[in-house]
Design a protein around this motif. Structure first.
Motif, PDB file in Angstrom:
ATOM      1  N   THR A 130       0.844  -1.194   0.000  1.00 25.38           N
ATOM      2  CA  THR A 130       0.000   0.000   0.000  1.00 25.38           C
ATOM      3  C   THR A 130       0.878   1.242   0.000  1.00 25.38           C
ATOM      4  OG1 THR A 130      -1.744  -1.139   1.233  1.00 25.38           O
ATOM      5  CG2 THR A 130      -1.805   1.267   1.226  1.00 25.38           C
ATOM      6  N   ARG A 131       0.574   2.155  -0.924  1.00 23.14           N
ATOM      7  CA  ARG A 131       1.264   3.437  -1.012  1.00 23.14           C
ATOM      8  C   ARG A 131       0.227   4.551  -0.950  1.00 23.14           C
ATOM      9  NH1 ARG A 131       3.719   4.946  -5.470  1.00 23.14           N
ATOM     10  NH2 ARG A 131       5.647   5.705  -4.547  1.00 23.14           N
ATOM     11  N   GLU A 132       0.691   5.756  -0.642  1.00 25.14           N
ATOM     12  CA  GLU A 132      -0.196   6.912  -0.636  1.00 25.14           C
ATOM     13  C   GLU A 132       0.194   7.838  -1.775  1.00 25.14           C
ATOM     14  OE1 GLU A 132       0.191   8.523   3.277  1.00 25.14           O
ATOM     15  OE2 GLU A 132      -1.355   7.191   4.106  1.00 25.14           O
ATOM     16  N   MET A 133      -0.821   8.465  -2.378  1.00 22.17           N
ATOM     17  CA  MET A 133      -0.571   9.354  -3.501  1.00 22.17           C
ATOM     18  C   MET A 133      -1.371  10.643  -3.331  1.00 22.17           C
ATOM     19  SD  MET A 133      -0.807   6.534  -6.576  1.00 22.17           S
ATOM     20  CE  MET A 133      -0.250   7.707  -7.832  1.00 22.17           C
ATOM     21  N   TYR A 134      -1.040  11.615  -4.154  1.00 23.75           N
ATOM     22  CA  TYR A 134      -1.745  12.901  -4.165  1.00 23.75           C
ATOM     23  C   TYR A 134      -1.846  13.494  -2.752  1.00 23.75           C
ATOM     24  CZ  TYR A 134      -2.997  11.052  -8.716  1.00 23.75           C
ATOM     25  OH  TYR A 134      -2.943  10.502  -9.973  1.00 23.75           O
ATOM     26  N   GLY A 135      -0.694  13.670  -2.152  1.00 30.55           N
ATOM     27  CA  GLY A 135      -0.661  14.281  -0.827  1.00 30.55           C
ATOM     28  C   GLY A 135      -1.374  13.463   0.220  1.00 30.55           C
ATOM     29  N   SER A 136      -1.243  12.130   0.114  1.00 28.32           N
ATOM     30  CA  SER A 136      -1.859  11.187   1.070  1.00 28.32           C
ATOM     31  C   SER A 136      -3.378  11.192   1.002  1.00 28.32           C
ATOM     32  CB  SER A 136      -1.395  11.485   2.509  1.00 28.32           C
ATOM     33  OG  SER A 136      -0.013  11.375   2.629  1.00 28.32           O
ATOM     34  N   LYS A 137      -3.950  11.721  -0.082  1.00 33.23           N
ATOM     35  CA  LYS A 137      -5.402  11.723  -0.203  1.00 33.23           C
ATOM     36  C   LYS A 137      -5.922  10.426  -0.817  1.00 33.23           C
ATOM     37  CE  LYS A 137      -5.676  16.750  -0.631  1.00 33.23           C
ATOM     38  NZ  LYS A 137      -6.007  17.895  -1.505  1.00 33.23           N
ATOM     39  N   VAL A 138      -5.045   9.678  -1.465  1.00 37.45           N
ATOM     40  CA  VAL A 138      -5.443   8.447  -2.133  1.00 37.45           C
ATOM     41  C   VAL A 138      -4.477   7.333  -1.760  1.00 37.45           C
ATOM     42  CG1 VAL A 138      -5.744   7.309  -4.375  1.00 37.45           C
ATOM     43  CG2 VAL A 138      -6.438   9.696  -4.088  1.00 37.45           C
ATOM     44  N   GLU A 139      -5.021   6.162  -1.481  1.00 40.89           N
ATOM     45  CA  GLU A 139      -4.190   4.983  -1.240  1.00 40.89           C
ATOM     46  C   GLU A 139      -4.245   4.073  -2.461  1.00 40.89           C
ATOM     47  OE1 GLU A 139      -5.163   2.832   2.266  1.00 40.89           O
ATOM     48  OE2 GLU A 139      -3.976   4.125   3.568  1.00 40.89           O
ATOM     49  N   THR A 140      -3.125   3.545  -2.833  1.00 40.49           N
ATOM     50  CA  THR A 140      -3.086   2.569  -3.916  1.00 40.49           C
ATOM     51  C   THR A 140      -2.504   1.270  -3.371  1.00 40.49           C
ATOM     52  OG1 THR A 140      -0.878   3.290  -4.615  1.00 40.49           O
ATOM     53  CG2 THR A 140      -2.768   4.328  -5.684  1.00 40.49           C
ATOM     54  N   VAL A 141      -3.069   0.166  -3.801  1.00 42.27           N
ATOM     55  CA  VAL A 141      -2.586  -1.151  -3.389  1.00 42.27           C
ATOM     56  C   VAL A 141      -1.991  -1.841  -4.614  1.00 42.27           C
ATOM     57  CG1 VAL A 141      -3.181  -3.390  -2.409  1.00 42.27           C
ATOM     58  CG2 VAL A 141      -4.313  -1.312  -1.581  1.00 42.27           C
ATOM     59  N   ILE A 142      -0.722  -2.193  -4.503  1.00 40.66           N
ATOM     60  CA  ILE A 142       0.016  -2.766  -5.628  1.00 40.66           C
ATOM     61  C   ILE A 142       0.235  -4.260  -5.393  1.00 40.66           C
ATOM     62  CG2 ILE A 142       2.208  -2.708  -6.891  1.00 40.66           C
ATOM     63  CD1 ILE A 142       2.415   0.245  -6.019  1.00 40.66           C
ATOM     64  N   ASP A 143      -0.178  -5.057  -6.346  1.00 34.37           N
ATOM     65  CA  ASP A 143       0.107  -6.488  -6.287  1.00 34.37           C
ATOM     66  C   ASP A 143       1.492  -6.737  -6.882  1.00 34.37           C
ATOM     67  OD1 ASP A 143      -2.381  -7.106  -5.215  1.00 34.37           O
ATOM     68  OD2 ASP A 143      -3.304  -7.231  -7.197  1.00 34.37           O
ATOM     69  N   VAL A 144       2.364  -7.330  -6.086  1.00 40.26           N
ATOM     70  CA  VAL A 144       3.709  -7.653  -6.574  1.00 40.26           C
ATOM     71  C   VAL A 144       3.677  -9.104  -7.058  1.00 40.26           C
ATOM     72  CG1 VAL A 144       6.152  -7.813  -5.991  1.00 40.26           C
ATOM     73  CG2 VAL A 144       4.720  -6.057  -4.929  1.00 40.26           C
ATOM     74  N   THR A 145       3.826  -9.271  -8.335  1.00 43.66           N
ATOM     75  CA  THR A 145       3.599 -10.597  -8.926  1.00 43.66           C
ATOM     76  C   THR A 145       4.877 -11.392  -9.144  1.00 43.66           C
ATOM     77  OG1 THR A 145       3.627  -9.613 -11.137  1.00 43.66           O
ATOM     78  CG2 THR A 145       1.483  -9.844 -10.062  1.00 43.66           C
ATOM     79  N   SER A 146       6.016 -10.863  -8.701  1.00 41.44           N
ATOM     80  CA  SER A 146       7.253 -11.617  -8.878  1.00 41.44           C
ATOM     81  C   SER A 146       8.122 -11.497  -7.634  1.00 41.44           C
ATOM     82  CB  SER A 146       8.015 -11.127 -10.112  1.00 41.44           C
ATOM     83  OG  SER A 146       8.446  -9.793  -9.917  1.00 41.44           O
ATOM     84  N   GLU A 147       8.914 -12.487  -7.395  1.00 41.63           N
ATOM     85  CA  GLU A 147       9.889 -12.479  -6.306  1.00 41.63           C
ATOM     86  C   GLU A 147      11.240 -12.894  -6.884  1.00 41.63           C
ATOM     87  OE1 GLU A 147       8.686 -15.010  -3.127  1.00 41.63           O
ATOM     88  OE2 GLU A 147       7.002 -13.764  -2.543  1.00 41.63           O
TER      89      GLU A 147
END
Length: 317
Positions: A130-147
């Motif tokens: 989970t990251r925050e964007m636009y001055g912490s107004k939006v949260e984005t959840v990123i699926d990491v598909t590789s290790e």
């Protein structure tokens, strides 16, 4: 390939608080992945740092001698070599000035996906960040598909690791080609440095635009002194020049994680909350019962700060 490697952060001879949060993150990931937690520290007084990093849940601490000050080339080479040697499923680094300096180089050399500024991780069905964007107004959840994967984490988002462990402390030799070192730290000067570091304070009294006038700061300073707390502020106070930049809490200021954060006349804008939501206990004083600061406060007082603060001073002075 299920171990987790975390890289501690230090500055001017001391481990940064985010180092202990990295251990917490690393342990959680290692448990989820079924591997060991390996901590690494590059440069500085590595033996002393290793003792401090030997917290509960740490399986090994790898020390790399690399000069007293941070060096991009040495750190990038050391972390890359450690990852090559131990083949971790995740390399977790601080989202600090130093971490953001070498993390991209490490990820590039190891051909790893890099996700920066993580504020939350989950490993239930694969890793999500989970990251925050636009001055912490939006949260984005990123699926990491590789290790494996490389991550940097934002300080102040996880509890610090505690306790004393029984980790194996293992010096790790890295053969760094001198000709590859193309940068040298000639000194250290913190921008906006002042008499205190609010990020280290255990009790923060912070003031916002509700104070109305600069001369009213004397009242808040008196309360901070009575509580033996450190005075801080939201951005409007700093923008007005009423307090120096090193006192600013928030996304464009410093992240603080005190035991107690007393917010006075602060509405609770997302940019400010991003810098203090990691406090153990949050207390807010504001005349507006709908102020966002009350959404995260553990205790709140809906009243005029000019009535409440004098009473607090009288009680605690």
């Amino acid at each position: 390939m299920s171990d987790v490697l975390v890289v501690a952060d230090h500055r001017r001879g001391e481990l940064r608080p985010v180092s202990y949060e990295l251990l917490t993150v690393g342990r959680e990931l290692a448990d989820a992945m079924g591997g060991d937690l390996r901590a690494a520290v590059v440069g500085g007084d590595v033996e002393r740092f290793a003792e401090k990093l030997d917290c509960e849940g740490v399986d090994a601490v790898h020390t790399v001698a690399g000069g007293e000050e941070f060096n991009h080339d040495v750190t990038a080479a050391a972390v890359t070599a450690l990852a090559d040697a131990f083949d971790p499923a995740a390399v977790v680094m601080p989202n600090s000035v130093n971490g953001l300096d070498y993390a991209p180089a490490v990820a590039t050399r190891l051909s790893l996906p890099l996700v920066t500024d993580a504020v939350a991780l989950d490993y239930e069905d694969g890793l999500t960040v989970t990251r925050e964007m636009y001055g912490s107004k939006v949260e984005t959840v990123i699926d990491v598909t590789s290790e494996p994967v490389a991550l940097t984490i934002r300080g102040g988002e996880w509890p610090a690791a505690e306790g004393v462990g029984d980790a194996a402390v293992e010096p790790f030799d890295v053969d760094v080609d001198e000709s590859s070192i193309r940068s040298t730290v000639r000194g250290f000067e913190e921008v906006g440095a002042g008499d205190v570091d609010i990020s280290e304070a255990e009790f923060v009294v912070s003031v916002g635009r509700g104070i109305e006038e600069e001369e009213n700061l004397d009242l808040i300073e008196e309360l901070a002194e009575a509580l033996d707390a450190t005075l801080a502020a939201s951005r409007p106070i700093v923008d007005n020049g009423w307090l120096p930049k090193n006192r600013q809490v928030g996304q464009s200021g410093k992240v603080v994680t005190p035991k107690v954060y007393l917010a006075i006349g602060i509405s609770g804008a997302v940019q400010h909350v991003a810098g203090m939501k990691g406090a153990d206990t949050i207390i807010a004083i504001n005349t507006d019962p709908d102020a966002p600061i009350f959404d995260i406060a553990d205790y709140g007082i809906v009243d005029d700060l000019f009535d409440v603060v004098p009473e607090l001073i009288e009680r605690f002075d």
